[in-house]
Scaffold this active site. Structure first.
Site, PDB file in Angstrom:
ATOM      1  N   LYS A  28      13.104 -33.686 -21.188  1.00 26.68           N
ATOM      2  CA  LYS A  28      12.246 -32.556 -20.792  1.00 26.68           C
ATOM      3  C   LYS A  28      11.019 -33.041 -20.023  1.00 26.68           C
ATOM      4  O   LYS A  28      10.554 -32.371 -19.102  1.00 26.68           O
ATOM      5  CB  LYS A  28      11.843 -31.740 -22.027  1.00 26.68           C
ATOM      6  N   TYR A  44      15.597 -35.987 -26.363  1.00 24.81           N
ATOM      7  CA  TYR A  44      15.303 -34.616 -25.915  1.00 24.81           C
ATOM      8  C   TYR A  44      13.971 -34.568 -25.161  1.00 24.81           C
ATOM      9  O   TYR A  44      13.885 -34.058 -24.040  1.00 24.81           O
ATOM     10  CB  TYR A  44      15.259 -33.690 -27.130  1.00 24.81           C
TER      11      TYR A  44
HETATM   12  N1  NAP Z   1      14.865 -22.936 -29.041  1.00 21.95           N
HETATM   13  C1  NAP Z   1      13.734 -23.591 -28.808  1.00 21.95           C
HETATM   14  O1  NAP Z   1      12.847 -23.720 -29.681  1.00 21.95           O
HETATM   15  C2  NAP Z   1      13.472 -24.175 -27.448  1.00 21.95           C
HETATM   16  C3  NAP Z   1      12.184 -24.615 -27.155  1.00 21.95           C
HETATM   17  C4  NAP Z   1      11.924 -25.171 -25.905  1.00 21.95           C
HETATM   18  C5  NAP Z   1      12.931 -25.259 -24.966  1.00 21.95           C
HETATM   19  N2  NAP Z   1      14.189 -24.826 -25.278  1.00 21.95           N
HETATM   20  C6  NAP Z   1      15.219 -24.963 -24.239  1.00 21.95           C
HETATM   21  O2  NAP Z   1      15.777 -23.701 -23.966  1.00 21.95           O
HETATM   22  C7  NAP Z   1      17.098 -23.877 -23.459  1.00 21.95           C
HETATM   23  C8  NAP Z   1      18.039 -22.946 -24.208  1.00 21.95           C
HETATM   24  O3  NAP Z   1      18.103 -23.362 -25.565  1.00 21.95           O
HETATM   25  P1  NAP Z   1      18.315 -22.348 -26.772  1.00 21.95           P
HETATM   26  O4  NAP Z   1      17.242 -22.608 -27.746  1.00 21.95           O
HETATM   27  O5  NAP Z   1      18.529 -20.980 -26.269  1.00 21.95           O
HETATM   28  O6  NAP Z   1      19.638 -22.964 -27.425  1.00 21.95           O
HETATM   29  P2  NAP Z   1      21.165 -22.508 -27.442  1.00 21.95           P
HETATM   30  O7  NAP Z   1      21.292 -21.131 -27.955  1.00 21.95           O
HETATM   31  O8  NAP Z   1      21.881 -23.618 -28.116  1.00 21.95           O
HETATM   32  O9  NAP Z   1      21.539 -22.483 -25.882  1.00 21.95           O
HETATM   33  C9  NAP Z   1      21.901 -23.609 -25.163  1.00 21.95           C
HETATM   34  C10 NAP Z   1      22.764 -23.149 -24.001  1.00 21.95           C
HETATM   35  O10 NAP Z   1      23.075 -24.289 -23.181  1.00 21.95           O
HETATM   36  C11 NAP Z   1      24.460 -24.251 -22.915  1.00 21.95           C
HETATM   37  N3  NAP Z   1      24.995 -25.566 -22.634  1.00 21.95           N
HETATM   38  C12 NAP Z   1      24.945 -26.688 -23.412  1.00 21.95           C
HETATM   39  N4  NAP Z   1      25.631 -27.682 -22.832  1.00 21.95           N
HETATM   40  C13 NAP Z   1      26.121 -27.183 -21.664  1.00 21.95           C
HETATM   41  C14 NAP Z   1      26.920 -27.716 -20.629  1.00 21.95           C
HETATM   42  N5  NAP Z   1      27.355 -28.990 -20.660  1.00 21.95           N
HETATM   43  N6  NAP Z   1      27.249 -26.919 -19.567  1.00 21.95           N
HETATM   44  C15 NAP Z   1      26.826 -25.628 -19.528  1.00 21.95           C
HETATM   45  N7  NAP Z   1      26.058 -25.067 -20.483  1.00 21.95           N
HETATM   46  C16 NAP Z   1      25.723 -25.843 -21.533  1.00 21.95           C
HETATM   47  C17 NAP Z   1      25.088 -23.642 -24.168  1.00 21.95           C
HETATM   48  O11 NAP Z   1      26.344 -23.062 -23.851  1.00 21.95           O
HETATM   49  P3  NAP Z   1      27.788 -23.685 -24.144  1.00 21.95           P
HETATM   50  O12 NAP Z   1      27.715 -24.463 -25.421  1.00 21.95           O
HETATM   51  O13 NAP Z   1      28.659 -22.468 -24.206  1.00 21.95           O
HETATM   52  O14 NAP Z   1      28.114 -24.534 -22.957  1.00 21.95           O
HETATM   53  C18 NAP Z   1      24.079 -22.550 -24.474  1.00 21.95           C
HETATM   54  O15 NAP Z   1      24.371 -21.396 -23.723  1.00 21.95           O
HETATM   55  C19 NAP Z   1      17.434 -25.351 -23.614  1.00 21.95           C
HETATM   56  O16 NAP Z   1      17.217 -26.028 -22.390  1.00 21.95           O
HETATM   57  C20 NAP Z   1      16.409 -25.825 -24.650  1.00 21.95           C
HETATM   58  O17 NAP Z   1      16.125 -27.191 -24.541  1.00 21.95           O
HETATM   59  C21 NAP Z   1      14.482 -24.280 -26.484  1.00 21.95           C
END
Ligand code: NAP
Length: 265
Positions: free
Chosen positions: A164, A160
């Site tokens: 990033k 991961y």
């Molecule tokens: N939560 C945190 O603490 C955090 C911190 C830093 C950065 N982030 C980043 O923020 C972003 C969103 O994460 P989140 O925390 O909101 O998690 P999340 O709710 O699991 O969202 C992830 C999203 O990515 C989509 N996704 C995954 N694989 C995909 C694919 N092959 N094609 C299209 N869409 C895909 C999922 O949709 P489907 O499964 O429906 O495809 C979902 O909508 C990510 O890039 C994550 O790394 C999160």
């Protein structure tokens, strides 16, 4: 003197958010629609996208464009479809991502493949067609969702964090050219956000914030046009200090902060 960064408004065209079926992407899509944008949303889960579109409150709207970001030609066709049906894409949040923990004593190629395919190659699959379209219209705004996990190596984040870190580097490298083309390129580096992706994390998450707060900070960051949007700052600025520590200080500090020093090998 540097030119002012282009910041998209609903008058300039539509917004496209990937990874919008849950968490941060869904939250930002709703907030952009509330600001008047027509928002195209992409992810694999069609029902969740349809629900999001149905509950969007005006003055803008949300339109579902299901798809898998790992499908390069599919993303190229999708951008063409969005532009044909809704108009030019003025703003995009490349947010689709997965977090798969890596245990150093049980390395699996599949974990690295999946993480790099979605987080890194998936982002590139979307970036290429959307940047090409923006180049044609002479302006646009692209924000890439990275993470503070990209600042340096952290326990369990070998795939991961690497994906990033690559996104941050990619954005830094492209900014030199995109600036000249009128395309504002931004990196979003959140700390811990309460979403489905973090729900099962077995470790304590310092400065965890709600998805609503993260969505607000991201939309404010988009409106600022700043290259890096990172929050919560108390946490992420402390991490920036750790980033410049010499390794002999860095490794014990991270092991202590994460409890890794007490973990059996
Ligand atoms: N939560 C945190 O603490 C955090 C911190 C830093 C950065 N982030 C980043 O923020 C972003 C969103 O994460 P989140 O925390 O909101 O998690 P999340 O709710 O699991 O969202 C992830 C999203 O990515 C989509 N996704 C995954 N694989 C995909 C694919 N092959 N094609 C299209 N869409 C895909 C999922 O949709 P489907 O499964 O429906 O495809 C979902 O909508 C990510 O890039 C994550 O790394 C999160």
């Amino acid at each position: 003197m540097s030119k002012k960064a282009f910041v998209a408004t609903p008058k300039d065209g539509v917004a496209w958010v990937t990874g919008a079926s849950s968490g941060i992407g869904a939250e930002v899509a709703e907030r952009l629609a509330a600001k008047g944008f027509t928002v195209a949303v992409t992810a694999r889960r069609e029902d969740e996208l349809a629900d999001l579109a149905a509950k969007a409150s005006g003055p803008g709207r949300i339109v579902a464009y299901p798809g898998d970001v790992t499908d390069g030609p599919g993303m190229e066709a999708l951008v063409k479809r969005i532009e044909a049906e809704l108009g030019p894409v003025a703003l995009t949040l490349l947010n689709a991502g997965v977090y798969l923990p890596v245990e150093g004593d049980a390395l699996e190629r599949d974990n690295f493949d999946k993480t790099f395919d979605v987080n890194l190659k998936g982002t590139v699959n979307c970036l290429i067609p959307v940047a090409a379209a923006m180049r044609t219209s002479g302006r646009g705004q692209i924000a890439i969702v990275a993470s503070v996990a990209g600042y340096f190596g952290l326990p369990t984040a070998a795939s991961y964090g690497a994906s990033k870190a690559a996104l941050i580097n990619l954005a830094e490298a492209l900014k030199f050219d995109f600036d000249k083309q009128g395309i504002t390129l931004q990196v979003i580096a959140p700390g811990f956000v309460d979403t489905p992706a973090t729900a099962d994390n077995p470790f304590p998450m310092p400065f965890l914030i709600s998805v609503g707060k993260a969505g607000r900070r991201i939309v404010e960051g988009l409106e600022s046009g700043r290259f890096e949007v990172t929050f919560p700052r108390k946490f992420t600025y402390a991490l920036k200090v750790m980033r410049i520590m010499p390794y002999w200080l860095f490794f014990p500090a991270i092991a202590k902060a994460t409890g890794w020093n007490k973990r059996a090998s």
